[in-house]
Design a protein around this motif. Structure first.
Motif: not given
Length: 498
Positions: A341, A344-346, A351, A354, A389, A392-396
């Protein structure tokens, strides 16, 4: 009886008038109603070669070959004439000429007009104050094939089509029982849709049957276009997310439930039927379960139950443990989660939300697109978008894994309506868990279970035979007993299920 699809329209209704002896006047009255309809046809001929007559029909609803070969040809070749024809015209038409189809007589112009709209062919004869209407209804229909939503490996591969008469013939073929009753109804003030209520007289619970017919008779809507309309109008709790009638497109499923004492409802124009009452265990069963060894069927059913529970529990449990109770996680596993994680920005709840919404979008896109394109979209969505995703570090990565488990679990549910109900409740459970942790997780489960225990389907507890416990019913619930224990089992009724 069931081969006619009525499309009666209020603007074409006539006042109560009688057929007169004047052929031209009768034709003028009918033509005034259908004046703008391009499929309205009148064929003039001379009955028995001497008496003016006419056939009236809508050419888009009738079998024109039958009209030409079996009706018109026979009427023209009739040899009776003169006073003998005038005195015996009713017997001549009703008993001696028209053989291949059902024929009825009426002197009511309104009845005649409605019969034309229902696909009948009308015979009008000069000097005669009655009209004869023949059942010549025929429209193109698709062939009988296996339903795409209820495919099986072992067992029959035929399914219902949109024609009610064809569907009933598939049931009659499997259930040659003199106790089978098929009660016709007509619902929808505008559509006049043909409905059939089916049950086996010596097996059905009369309380259930009467309740089904009472609810159907209470429907006053203008249109019934599909079986799903009836489902929404007659179920016990319309606001419940759970289906309270079992929908199927397979004749063998209908027959099996009729032999257990249930009631089936079928609609003209719909390739499926409803079964009432329905319990939750029916939604995890398939017809192929009864065509395999009981151990195999029981194992598969347990897998389905596990998949259904995972589709509801997995995201909420993941959020509750990681966000609120990390002390429950083994140290090495906790380190892997934390490293995954990183960046991850959320928050975890956002997360998961989304990712769940993205999966629902992909699922819907896959269903709505053509099959070839849909398969490509599912592959791109799962592999490319998921991998991108994560990178890109959008989700783990772990979130992707748990969402994938949830999605696969929902696919394992054999009934689409039940699977969708659990998909919907997953967001409810996830929201409460995100707000309250394990307390919210348990509260959501208590609410769902309390709702399930309170549900009834036409008087039968929805959780039966699990709660209240019915030991004989448990033989064919989450597990399946050997077939010899099930073939002669007692009929289904309220007394047995409670």
């Amino acid at each position: 009886m069931f081969s006619k699809k009525s499309n009666s329209i209020s603007t074409k209704a006539t006042n109560t008038k009688l057929i007169t002896a004047n052929l031209n006047q009768n034709l003028s009255e009918i033509t005034a109603i259908f004046k703008d309809d391009r499929d309205f046809s009148i064929r003039h001929f001379h009955f028995s070669g001497t008496v003016p007559a006419a056939l009236v029909y809508l050419n888009t609803l009738v079998d024109q070959d039958m009209i030409a070969q079996s009706v018109l040809k026979a009427l023209k070749q009739q040899q009776n004439g003169g006073n003998q024809l005038a005195n015996n015209i009713n017997k001549t038409v009703m008993e001696e000429i028209i053989y291949p189809t059902e024929i009825q007589e009426s002197n009511n112009l309104t009845t005649v007009v409605n019969s034309i709209i229902q696909g009948h062919t009308i015979i009008l004869i000069a000097g005669h104050t009655s009209a004869y209407y023949l059942s010549t209804y025929k429209i193109p229909e698709r062939s009988v094939t296996q339903p795409e939503s209820e495919q099986v490996i072992r067992g029959p591969h035929d399914g219902f089509v949109e024609n009610l008469a064809t569907n009933i013939s598939l049931i009659r073929y499997r259930l040659s029982n003199q106790s089978l009753r098929i009660t016709p109804k007509e619902l929808g003030k505008q559509t006049k849709t043909k409905i059939a209520v089916l049950y086996v007289e010596n097996l059905v619970d009369n309380n259930v049957r009467e309740e089904v017919e009472h609810r159907l008779n209470a429907i006053t809507t203008n249109r019934i276009l599909d079986t799903s309309y009836l489902e929404q109008l007659i179920q016990d709790r319309p606001r419940s997310p759970f289906p309270q009638l079992l929908y199927t497109e397979r004749p063998d499923v209908i027959v099996g439930n009729l032999l257990e004492g249930r009631v089936a409802i079928m609609t003209d124009g719909s390739p499926g039927g409803l079964i009432a009452p329905a319990t939750i265990t029916q939604f995890i069963q398939t017809s192929s379960d009864y065509n395999q060894n009981f151990m195999i069927s029981s194992f598969i059913r347990l897998i389905r139950v596990l998949a259904l529970i995972l589709s509801l529990v997995t995201p909420s449990f993941y959020v509750a443990v990681v966000s609120y109770h990390p002390e429950l996680i083994p140290t090495r596993f906790a380190i892997a989660i934390t490293s995954g994680r990183t960046g991850v920005p959320f928050a975890l709840i956002m997360e998961v939300f989304i990712m769940e919404i993205i999966m629902e979008i992909l699922r819907e896109a896959t269903i709505r697109m053509p099959k070839q394109i849909g398969n490509a979209i599912s592959i791109v969505g799962v592999l490319v978008i998921g991998q991108a995703a994560v990178e890109a570090g959008f989700v783990s990565p772990l979130t992707v894994v748990f969402v994938a488990i949830t999605t696969i679990g929902s696919f394992a549910t054999p009934n689409y309506s039940m699977g969708f109900s659990f998909r919907l409740l997953r967001f409810f459970s996830l929201l409460l868990t995100g707000l309250l942790g394990f307390y919210g997780f348990m509260i959501s489960w208590m609410i769902i279970m309390n709702h399930l225990l309170s549900l009834r389907s036409f008087g039968v507890p929805y959780m039966s035979p699990i709660s209240p416990v019915h030991w004989k019913g448990l033989r064919d619930s989450i597990i399946k007993a050997p077939i010899k224990w099930l073939i002669n089992r007692q009929k289904m009724n309220k007394r047995n299920m409670e």
